[in-house]
Design a protein around this motif. Sequence first.
Motif, PDB file in Angstrom:
ATOM      1  N   ILE A  49    -138.389  -8.447  57.752  1.00  0.00           N
ATOM      2  CA  ILE A  49    -137.853  -6.927  57.639  1.00  0.00           C
ATOM      3  C   ILE A  49    -138.022  -6.019  58.812  1.00  0.00           C
ATOM      4  CG2 ILE A  49    -138.391  -4.860  56.500  1.00  0.00           C
ATOM      5  CD1 ILE A  49    -137.024  -6.613  54.484  1.00  0.00           C
ATOM      6  N   ILE A  50    -138.973  -6.167  59.630  1.00  0.00           N
ATOM      7  CA  ILE A  50    -139.016  -5.445  60.757  1.00  0.00           C
ATOM      8  C   ILE A  50    -137.619  -6.042  61.679  1.00  0.00           C
ATOM      9  CG2 ILE A  50    -140.025  -5.263  63.168  1.00  0.00           C
ATOM     10  CD1 ILE A  50    -142.759  -5.313  61.422  1.00  0.00           C
ATOM     11  N   GLY A  51    -137.472  -7.516  61.749  1.00  0.00           N
ATOM     12  CA  GLY A  51    -136.354  -7.998  62.518  1.00  0.00           C
ATOM     13  C   GLY A  51    -134.790  -7.471  61.854  1.00  0.00           C
ATOM     14  N   PHE A  52    -134.802  -7.365  60.627  1.00  0.00           N
ATOM     15  CA  PHE A  52    -133.519  -6.812  59.954  1.00  0.00           C
ATOM     16  C   PHE A  52    -133.146  -5.602  60.462  1.00  0.00           C
ATOM     17  CE2 PHE A  52    -134.343  -9.927  56.136  1.00  0.00           C
ATOM     18  CZ  PHE A  52    -133.926 -11.141  56.892  1.00  0.00           C
ATOM     19  N   GLY A  78    -126.533   3.118  62.127  1.00  0.00           N
ATOM     20  CA  GLY A  78    -127.436   2.043  62.107  1.00  0.00           C
ATOM     21  C   GLY A  78    -128.551   2.397  61.202  1.00  0.00           C
ATOM     22  N   GLY A  79    -129.289   3.483  61.482  1.00  0.00           N
ATOM     23  CA  GLY A  79    -130.508   3.723  60.814  1.00  0.00           C
ATOM     24  C   GLY A  79    -130.381   3.943  59.485  1.00  0.00           C
ATOM     25  N   SER A  80    -129.194   4.442  59.036  1.00  0.00           N
ATOM     26  CA  SER A  80    -129.194   4.957  57.429  1.00  0.00           C
ATOM     27  C   SER A  80    -128.777   3.416  56.930  1.00  0.00           C
ATOM     28  CB  SER A  80    -127.689   5.581  57.307  1.00  0.00           C
ATOM     29  OG  SER A  80    -126.559   5.005  57.891  1.00  0.00           O
ATOM     30  N   VAL A  81    -128.160   2.520  57.352  1.00  0.00           N
ATOM     31  CA  VAL A  81    -127.909   1.252  56.679  1.00  0.00           C
ATOM     32  C   VAL A  81    -129.203   0.553  56.709  1.00  0.00           C
ATOM     33  CG1 VAL A  81    -126.816  -1.110  56.891  1.00  0.00           C
ATOM     34  CG2 VAL A  81    -125.559   1.034  57.257  1.00  0.00           C
ATOM     35  N   ALA A  82    -130.009   0.618  57.877  1.00  0.00           N
ATOM     36  CA  ALA A  82    -131.142  -0.295  58.168  1.00  0.00           C
ATOM     37  C   ALA A  82    -132.248  -0.010  57.241  1.00  0.00           C
ATOM     38  CB  ALA A  82    -131.494  -0.466  59.618  1.00  0.00           C
ATOM     39  N   ILE A  83    -132.539   1.297  57.263  1.00  0.00           N
ATOM     40  CA  ILE A  83    -133.743   1.955  56.505  1.00  0.00           C
ATOM     41  C   ILE A  83    -133.531   2.430  55.080  1.00  0.00           C
ATOM     42  CG2 ILE A  83    -135.399   3.601  56.678  1.00  0.00           C
ATOM     43  CD1 ILE A  83    -135.730   2.113  58.893  1.00  0.00           C
ATOM     44  N   CYS A  84    -132.940   3.493  54.836  1.00  0.00           N
ATOM     45  CA  CYS A  84    -133.001   4.030  53.436  1.00  0.00           C
ATOM     46  C   CYS A  84    -131.804   4.764  53.249  1.00  0.00           C
ATOM     47  CB  CYS A  84    -134.192   4.773  52.951  1.00  0.00           C
ATOM     48  SG  CYS A  84    -134.736   6.144  54.030  1.00  0.00           S
ATOM     49  N   SER A  90    -134.434 -13.178  45.072  1.00  0.00           N
ATOM     50  CA  SER A  90    -133.393 -12.139  44.593  1.00  0.00           C
ATOM     51  C   SER A  90    -133.890 -10.736  44.700  1.00  0.00           C
ATOM     52  CB  SER A  90    -132.928 -12.290  43.388  1.00  0.00           C
ATOM     53  OG  SER A  90    -132.265 -13.214  42.846  1.00  0.00           O
ATOM     54  N   GLY A  91    -135.196 -10.570  44.233  1.00  0.00           N
ATOM     55  CA  GLY A  91    -135.792  -9.261  44.647  1.00  0.00           C
ATOM     56  C   GLY A  91    -135.948  -8.878  46.136  1.00  0.00           C
ATOM     57  N   PHE A  92    -136.496  -9.839  46.933  1.00  0.00           N
ATOM     58  CA  PHE A  92    -136.493  -9.698  48.320  1.00  0.00           C
ATOM     59  C   PHE A  92    -135.029  -9.213  48.859  1.00  0.00           C
ATOM     60  CE2 PHE A  92    -135.872 -11.431  52.646  1.00  0.00           C
ATOM     61  CZ  PHE A  92    -137.023 -10.780  53.313  1.00  0.00           C
ATOM     62  N   LEU A  93    -134.155 -10.136  48.668  1.00  0.00           N
ATOM     63  CA  LEU A  93    -132.760  -9.579  49.026  1.00  0.00           C
ATOM     64  C   LEU A  93    -132.347  -8.517  48.709  1.00  0.00           C
ATOM     65  CD1 LEU A  93    -130.925 -13.199  48.665  1.00  0.00           C
ATOM     66  CD2 LEU A  93    -131.520 -12.047  50.736  1.00  0.00           C
ATOM     67  N   VAL A  94    -132.541  -8.053  47.569  1.00  0.00           N
ATOM     68  CA  VAL A  94    -132.231  -6.654  47.044  1.00  0.00           C
ATOM     69  C   VAL A  94    -132.743  -5.442  47.768  1.00  0.00           C
ATOM     70  CG1 VAL A  94    -132.359  -4.956  45.045  1.00  0.00           C
ATOM     71  CG2 VAL A  94    -131.332  -7.358  44.488  1.00  0.00           C
ATOM     72  N   GLY A  95    -134.122  -5.659  47.975  1.00  0.00           N
ATOM     73  CA  GLY A  95    -134.945  -4.622  48.860  1.00  0.00           C
ATOM     74  C   GLY A  95    -134.501  -4.678  50.329  1.00  0.00           C
ATOM     75  N   ALA A  96    -134.127  -5.752  50.853  1.00  0.00           N
ATOM     76  CA  ALA A  96    -133.954  -5.922  52.108  1.00  0.00           C
ATOM     77  C   ALA A  96    -132.551  -5.545  52.640  1.00  0.00           C
ATOM     78  CB  ALA A  96    -134.135  -7.319  52.624  1.00  0.00           C
ATOM     79  N   THR A  97    -131.646  -5.283  51.571  1.00  0.00           N
ATOM     80  CA  THR A  97    -130.104  -5.216  51.808  1.00  0.00           C
ATOM     81  C   THR A  97    -129.452  -3.912  51.567  1.00  0.00           C
ATOM     82  OG1 THR A  97    -129.455  -6.735  50.024  1.00  0.00           O
ATOM     83  CG2 THR A  97    -129.733  -7.913  52.152  1.00  0.00           C
ATOM     84  N   ILE A  98    -130.030  -3.504  50.281  1.00  0.00           N
ATOM     85  CA  ILE A  98    -129.457  -2.220  49.649  1.00  0.00           C
ATOM     86  C   ILE A  98    -129.741  -0.889  50.267  1.00  0.00           C
ATOM     87  CG2 ILE A  98    -128.866  -0.928  47.468  1.00  0.00           C
ATOM     88  CD1 ILE A  98    -128.934  -3.709  46.074  1.00  0.00           C
ATOM     89  N   HIS A  99    -129.244   0.144  50.733  1.00  0.00           N
ATOM     90  CA  HIS A  99    -129.226   0.874  51.626  1.00  0.00           C
ATOM     91  C   HIS A  99    -130.363   2.130  50.849  1.00  0.00           C
ATOM     92  CE1 HIS A  99    -126.251  -0.941  53.409  1.00  0.00           C
ATOM     93  NE2 HIS A  99    -125.310  -0.312  53.041  1.00  0.00           N
ATOM     94  N   ASP A 100    -129.703   2.597  49.665  1.00  0.00           N
ATOM     95  CA  ASP A 100    -130.647   3.759  49.135  1.00  0.00           C
ATOM     96  C   ASP A 100    -131.831   3.097  48.231  1.00  0.00           C
ATOM     97  OD1 ASP A 100    -129.630   6.234  50.131  1.00  0.00           O
ATOM     98  OD2 ASP A 100    -127.612   5.664  49.173  1.00  0.00           O
ATOM     99  N   VAL A 101    -132.909   3.838  47.923  1.00  0.00           N
ATOM    100  CA  VAL A 101    -133.974   3.532  47.231  1.00  0.00           C
ATOM    101  C   VAL A 101    -133.305   3.438  45.864  1.00  0.00           C
ATOM    102  CG1 VAL A 101    -136.213   4.301  46.128  1.00  0.00           C
ATOM    103  CG2 VAL A 101    -135.736   4.548  48.699  1.00  0.00           C
ATOM    104  N   ALA A 102    -132.723   4.328  45.170  1.00  0.00           N
ATOM    105  CA  ALA A 102    -132.273   4.415  43.907  1.00  0.00           C
ATOM    106  C   ALA A 102    -131.610   3.083  43.500  1.00  0.00           C
ATOM    107  CB  ALA A 102    -131.433   5.611  43.659  1.00  0.00           C
ATOM    108  N   GLN A 103    -130.610   2.700  44.469  1.00  0.00           N
ATOM    109  CA  GLN A 103    -129.679   1.557  43.984  1.00  0.00           C
ATOM    110  C   GLN A 103    -130.532   0.374  44.111  1.00  0.00           C
ATOM    111  OE1 GLN A 103    -128.737   4.103  45.610  1.00  0.00           O
ATOM    112  NE2 GLN A 103    -126.649   4.680  45.208  1.00  0.00           N
ATOM    113  N   VAL A 104    -131.589   0.186  44.973  1.00  0.00           N
ATOM    114  CA  VAL A 104    -132.490  -0.858  45.174  1.00  0.00           C
ATOM    115  C   VAL A 104    -133.334  -0.980  43.859  1.00  0.00           C
ATOM    116  CG1 VAL A 104    -134.820  -1.679  46.120  1.00  0.00           C
ATOM    117  CG2 VAL A 104    -132.757  -0.985  47.644  1.00  0.00           C
ATOM    118  N   VAL A 105    -133.623   0.074  43.162  1.00  0.00           N
ATOM    119  CA  VAL A 105    -134.358   0.138  41.991  1.00  0.00           C
ATOM    120  C   VAL A 105    -133.537  -0.428  40.592  1.00  0.00           C
ATOM    121  CG1 VAL A 105    -135.667   1.229  40.077  1.00  0.00           C
ATOM    122  CG2 VAL A 105    -136.088   1.625  42.535  1.00  0.00           C
ATOM    123  N   GLY A 106    -132.320   0.145  41.072  1.00  0.00           N
ATOM    124  CA  GLY A 106    -131.423  -0.278  39.930  1.00  0.00           C
ATOM    125  C   GLY A 106    -131.073  -2.009  40.026  1.00  0.00           C
ATOM    126  N   ALA A 107    -130.619  -2.365  40.952  1.00  0.00           N
ATOM    127  CA  ALA A 107    -130.073  -3.669  41.187  1.00  0.00           C
ATOM    128  C   ALA A 107    -131.468  -4.720  40.756  1.00  0.00           C
ATOM    129  CB  ALA A 107    -129.672  -3.782  42.589  1.00  0.00           C
TER     130      ALA A 107
END
Length: 328
Positions: free
Chosen positions: A96-99, A125-131, A185-202
Amino acid sequence: MLLTAKSRISPYAGGLLLASVIAVAATFLSDHYGAPVMLFALLLGMAFHFLSEDGACAVGIDFAAKALLRFGVGLLGLRLGLAEVMSLGLTPVIAIIGFVLATFGCGVVMSRLFGRRTAFGMLAGGSVAICGASAALAITSVLPPHKDREQDTLFVVIGVTALSTIAMIVYPILFQSLGLSNIESGFLVGATIHDVAQVVGAGYSISEEAGVFATYVKILRVALLPVVMLVVMFSFRGAQQQSVGVPWFLVMFAGCAVLANLGVVPAPVLALLNEVSRWCLVIAIAALGVKTSLARIVKVKPSYSIILIVETLFLLCAALVFVLMIGI
């Protein structure tokens, strides 16, 4: 006292009632037709976008999509098994740190390639990488003043929100078609989707296990926001000096996880709080749907869109390569 309490609650009532009704309808449809409740909540909410700026609903909808969401995420810590997390080791954390660092750098490079300022690259970059939108607003608060800063921030917020919404629908289908496990799948969802809400939903559209693990991974990304803000502050001579704190829901998530795993929370209370968390999240996703404007999405400038899309695909490909080649 009752009149004072009523006057404080009344601005939120309309929006919260709307989001709650949508959440109940989404739950009913999910129970009867088997589709993910979060997806139903999002799509039904989008049908009521015309109420998002109505005076009777706007404040409550905004509260549900932000504060209620973060409270629900904080309570998700009660479902996280620390033994399972420890068994995964440090590999996901290091990944995650590397991503985050690589995506942040990708934003700067893409911005320069398209003739835009380094500051915009850090913002994107920060918005896509973090939240997503939250990170964009936090980063812009420490960037040096510029006449186009507000417009840049607006486009980034719209862009990452649109991409997160699309990812929330598309990524679970993609990951399941690849035959990945719930944890992967959970790892990939948490690692790749930008906003917290959509991570939870996905995550929860895949399974409860995937949803909890996706939230944990997303929390790791959010925890890096203060680090990225410090990098931005020290990268510009005229950067605005601000106090850099840890998001409260991150602390709440960690505290709930510790309490749950110590076994000090009685089982009936734990079950009740888990149900409260679930409803908070479904209501928040419904509110997010109400706030989603397809008209605003199509107005994003092409160059902004390309930069954000390339960063999003870069992060997705990096995470997929890690899971498929190295594993978790």
